[in-house]
Design a protein around this motif. Structure first.
Motif, PDB file in Angstrom:
ATOM      1  N   SER A  39       0.821  -1.210   0.000  1.00  0.00           N
ATOM      2  CA  SER A  39       0.000   0.000   0.000  1.00  0.00           C
ATOM      3  C   SER A  39       0.856   1.261   0.000  1.00  0.00           C
ATOM      4  N   LYS A  40       2.091   1.154   0.489  1.00  0.00           N
ATOM      5  CA  LYS A  40       3.003   2.300   0.471  1.00  0.00           C
ATOM      6  C   LYS A  40       3.829   2.354  -0.802  1.00  0.00           C
ATOM      7  N   LEU A  41       4.052   1.197  -1.414  1.00  0.00           N
ATOM      8  CA  LEU A  41       4.926   1.124  -2.590  1.00  0.00           C
ATOM      9  C   LEU A  41       4.157   1.186  -3.903  1.00  0.00           C
ATOM     10  N   ASN A  42       2.932   0.643  -3.920  1.00  0.00           N
ATOM     11  CA  ASN A  42       2.130   0.543  -5.158  1.00  0.00           C
ATOM     12  C   ASN A  42       2.897  -0.221  -6.231  1.00  0.00           C
ATOM     13  N   ALA A  43       3.659  -1.220  -5.807  1.00  0.00           N
ATOM     14  CA  ALA A  43       4.494  -1.987  -6.730  1.00  0.00           C
ATOM     15  C   ALA A  43       3.664  -3.007  -7.508  1.00  0.00           C
ATOM     16  N   ILE A  44       2.809  -3.731  -6.804  1.00  0.00           N
ATOM     17  CA  ILE A  44       1.941  -4.722  -7.446  1.00  0.00           C
ATOM     18  C   ILE A  44       0.585  -4.064  -7.674  1.00  0.00           C
ATOM     19  N   CYS A  45       0.206  -3.966  -8.930  1.00  0.00           N
ATOM     20  CA  CYS A  45      -1.025  -3.246  -9.275  1.00  0.00           C
ATOM     21  C   CYS A  45      -2.229  -4.168  -9.417  1.00  0.00           C
ATOM     22  N   ASP A 137      -2.056   6.839 -15.247  1.00  0.00           N
ATOM     23  CA  ASP A 137      -3.364   7.338 -14.815  1.00  0.00           C
ATOM     24  C   ASP A 137      -4.293   6.228 -14.335  1.00  0.00           C
ATOM     25  N   VAL A 138      -3.783   4.998 -14.251  1.00  0.00           N
ATOM     26  CA  VAL A 138      -4.618   3.881 -13.814  1.00  0.00           C
ATOM     27  C   VAL A 138      -4.367   3.551 -12.346  1.00  0.00           C
ATOM     28  N   PHE A 139      -3.113   3.555 -11.942  1.00  0.00           N
ATOM     29  CA  PHE A 139      -2.732   3.171 -10.583  1.00  0.00           C
ATOM     30  C   PHE A 139      -1.903   4.274  -9.923  1.00  0.00           C
ATOM     31  N   PRO A 140      -1.795   4.256  -8.598  1.00  0.00           N
ATOM     32  CA  PRO A 140      -0.971   5.252  -7.912  1.00  0.00           C
ATOM     33  C   PRO A 140       0.504   5.127  -8.280  1.00  0.00           C
ATOM     34  N   ARG A 141       1.241   6.194  -8.040  1.00  0.00           N
ATOM     35  CA  ARG A 141       2.674   6.254  -8.348  1.00  0.00           C
ATOM     36  C   ARG A 141       3.457   5.186  -7.579  1.00  0.00           C
ATOM     37  N   VAL A 142       4.404   4.559  -8.252  1.00  0.00           N
ATOM     38  CA  VAL A 142       5.277   3.590  -7.584  1.00  0.00           C
ATOM     39  C   VAL A 142       6.347   4.345  -6.789  1.00  0.00           C
ATOM     40  N   ASN A 143       6.635   3.860  -5.571  1.00  0.00           N
ATOM     41  CA  ASN A 143       7.638   4.490  -4.722  1.00  0.00           C
ATOM     42  C   ASN A 143       8.820   3.555  -4.469  1.00  0.00           C
ATOM     43  N   THR A 155      10.860   1.757 -17.001  1.00  0.00           N
ATOM     44  CA  THR A 155       9.431   1.617 -16.751  1.00  0.00           C
ATOM     45  C   THR A 155       9.069   0.368 -15.949  1.00  0.00           C
ATOM     46  N   SER A 156      10.053  -0.464 -15.639  1.00  0.00           N
ATOM     47  CA  SER A 156       9.791  -1.651 -14.804  1.00  0.00           C
ATOM     48  C   SER A 156       9.799  -1.226 -13.340  1.00  0.00           C
ATOM     49  N   SER A 157       9.014  -0.216 -13.033  1.00  0.00           N
ATOM     50  CA  SER A 157       9.035   0.441 -11.731  1.00  0.00           C
ATOM     51  C   SER A 157       8.553  -0.488 -10.625  1.00  0.00           C
ATOM     52  N   GLY A 158       7.359  -1.028 -10.794  1.00  0.00           N
ATOM     53  CA  GLY A 158       6.790  -1.893  -9.776  1.00  0.00           C
ATOM     54  C   GLY A 158       7.596  -3.166  -9.584  1.00  0.00           C
ATOM     55  N   GLY A 159       8.135  -3.697 -10.668  1.00  0.00           N
ATOM     56  CA  GLY A 159       8.928  -4.916 -10.563  1.00  0.00           C
ATOM     57  C   GLY A 159      10.161  -4.717  -9.706  1.00  0.00           C
ATOM     58  N   ALA A 160      10.875  -3.616  -9.937  1.00  0.00           N
ATOM     59  CA  ALA A 160      12.090  -3.343  -9.165  1.00  0.00           C
ATOM     60  C   ALA A 160      11.762  -3.108  -7.696  1.00  0.00           C
ATOM     61  N   ALA A 161      10.702  -2.337  -7.433  1.00  0.00           N
ATOM     62  CA  ALA A 161      10.304  -2.076  -6.047  1.00  0.00           C
ATOM     63  C   ALA A 161       9.863  -3.360  -5.357  1.00  0.00           C
ATOM     64  N   ALA A 162       9.139  -4.205  -6.073  1.00  0.00           N
ATOM     65  CA  ALA A 162       8.659  -5.465  -5.497  1.00  0.00           C
ATOM     66  C   ALA A 162       9.811  -6.395  -5.141  1.00  0.00           C
ATOM     67  N   ILE A 163      10.793  -6.509  -6.014  1.00  0.00           N
ATOM     68  CA  ILE A 163      11.936  -7.382  -5.743  1.00  0.00           C
ATOM     69  C   ILE A 163      12.731  -6.857  -4.561  1.00  0.00           C
ATOM     70  N   ALA A 164      12.985  -5.553  -4.527  1.00  0.00           N
ATOM     71  CA  ALA A 164      13.779  -4.962  -3.446  1.00  0.00           C
ATOM     72  C   ALA A 164      13.087  -5.088  -2.093  1.00  0.00           C
ATOM     73  N   ALA A 165      11.761  -5.046  -2.077  1.00  0.00           N
ATOM     74  CA  ALA A 165      11.005  -5.079  -0.824  1.00  0.00           C
ATOM     75  C   ALA A 165      10.573  -6.486  -0.418  1.00  0.00           C
ATOM     76  N   GLY A 166      10.960  -7.502  -1.182  1.00  0.00           N
ATOM     77  CA  GLY A 166      10.589  -8.862  -0.835  1.00  0.00           C
ATOM     78  C   GLY A 166       9.146  -9.199  -1.109  1.00  0.00           C
ATOM     79  N   LEU A 167       8.545  -8.547  -2.104  1.00  0.00           N
ATOM     80  CA  LEU A 167       7.170  -8.866  -2.495  1.00  0.00           C
ATOM     81  C   LEU A 167       7.126  -9.937  -3.573  1.00  0.00           C
ATOM     82  N   SER A 168       8.267 -10.244  -4.149  1.00  0.00           N
ATOM     83  CA  SER A 168       8.379 -11.237  -5.212  1.00  0.00           C
ATOM     84  C   SER A 168       9.843 -11.645  -5.333  1.00  0.00           C
ATOM     85  N   PRO A 169      10.133 -12.892  -5.703  1.00  0.00           N
ATOM     86  CA  PRO A 169      11.530 -13.292  -5.898  1.00  0.00           C
ATOM     87  C   PRO A 169      12.031 -13.061  -7.322  1.00  0.00           C
TER      88      PRO A 169
END
Length: 360
Positions: A39-45, A137-143, A155-169
């Motif tokens: 919810s803070k990262l908006n990595a996975i949409c 304009d579809v989802f919130p900004r990735v952090n 543009t692989s914004s959510g993917g990089a944030a997700a990997i770094a935060a342990g949301l995906s391997p």
């Protein structure tokens, strides 16, 4: 739980095969991490929790029967929201595609799932694969997970944030002009852009649905991960000829050379003409150079004489050629793409003029 979500995909696959942990337990660990941080990262949409749970249960039952689905049996993965996924919305960050439900998986998605991977969800992107900050304009900004006020790149914004935060391997993603390399750098993870025409792009947006196939150069499909081993495995699974793309040649991947490190010669640099390098980056590069020298490698410091102006001109000619028919024809999308290209071209022009002014 933290041990599981920060393990590599290869480690997780081995642990599942060895019955040290179940696919359901691994999935539950990632779902808990997503619930805590996304919810803070908006990595996975787009999260596909129900189907992922069903697949994880089936993966465990298959192992009990002695069945092995492949190298990623039971391992959850994420996919950049530019790849078509059957029955799971694929928006490409565009309002014009916000309700788009593909009928088929992109070739590379199908290949990873055929190797036993479980699709956990889609990761957020820059609008129609444009921009460098994970804005659409579809989802919130990735952090950026290291600092929420910073960008993770794009543009692989959510993917990089997700990997770094342990949301995906492991995140399946793509790169046209830096979309794997930049966010990997910004988020402190590993990214790999394969050689052009090594991996099929069938089912990737752009091209938008219904557009002719015109992305003939530069667009490549690769991965983001927390280990080199995972990127190597990903490439082995997704590379190769595709009947839908005759320009992807059936050339096998090269095997790594067994040549001794001490027999190699490596050119290196910690600087670039007209482009300052951050002190922390220079320090790391210098440290690597020292370790290689101590290992017996012959190093030569070299700053190539590179014509940035010519490179920028060539890049935009190729980009214009490849993208002219690949983009959405919706008025809002056209305005956004023109705005992005104008900003990019203007920035490159300023850089080129400064380079020319400062050159001897």
């Amino acid at each position: 739980m933290s041990d599981l979500v920060f393990a590599s995909a290869c480690q997780l696959a081995q642990m599942i095969r060895d019955r040290q942990v179940s696919a359901v337990e691994v999935l539950d660990a990632y779902l808990a991490q997503i619930a805590k941080h996304n919810s803070k990262l908006n990595a996975i949409c787009t999260l596909d929790e129900n189907n992922a749970r069903s697949a994880a249960k089936q993966a465990d039952e298959a192992l009990l029967r002695g069945e092995n689905w492949g190298a990623l049996h039971g391992v959850p993965i994420t996919v950049k929201d530019l790849f078509e996924t059957a029955g799971l919305r694929t928006t490409a960050g565009s309002i014009s595609l916000k309700d788009y439900l593909p009928q088929h998986d992109a070739t590379v998605v199908k290949r990873l799932c055929s190797a036993g991977a479980i699709l956990l969800g889609k990761t957020n992107v820059g609008d129609l694969a444009g921009g460098y900050q994970g804005l659409n304009d579809v989802f919130p900004r990735v952090n950026n997970p290291w600092n929420l006020s910073y960008t993770p790149g794009g543009t692989s914004s959510g993917g990089a944030a997700a990997i770094a935060a342990g949301l995906s391997p492991l995140d399946l993603c793509s790169d046209f002009g830096g979309s794997i390399r930049q966010p990997a750098h910004f988020c402190g993870i590993y990214g790999f852009k394969p050689t052009d025409r090594r991996v099929p792009t069938t089912g990737h947006i752009p091209e938008v649905p219904g557009a002719p196939h015109c992305m003939r150069q530069m667009l490549t499909v690769g991965g983001l991960a927390r280990s080199i081993e995972d990127l190597s495995l990903c490439l082995q699974l997704i590379a190769g000829a595709d009947i839908a793309q005759p320009d992807i040649s059936p050339v096998p991947l090269d095997q790594p050379s067994d040549r001794l490190l001490q027999t190699r010669q490596i050119a290196w640099s910690d600087e670039w003409s007209f482009y300052p390098v951050a002190g922390e980056i220079k320090s790391v590069i210098q440290s690597v150079a020292t370790k290689l020298t101590e290992a017996g490698v012959t190093l030569k410091k070299w700053v190539p004489n590179f014509d940035f102006l010519a490179a920028w001109q060539t890049y935009y000619k190729l980009a214009a050629y490849n993208l002219i028919y690949a983009q959405s024809l919706a008025a809002s999308d056209i305005r956004k793409q023109l705005s992005f290209l104008f900003r990019d071209v203007f920035a490159s022009l300023v850089i080129s003029l400064v380079s020319v002014y400062l050159s001897p």
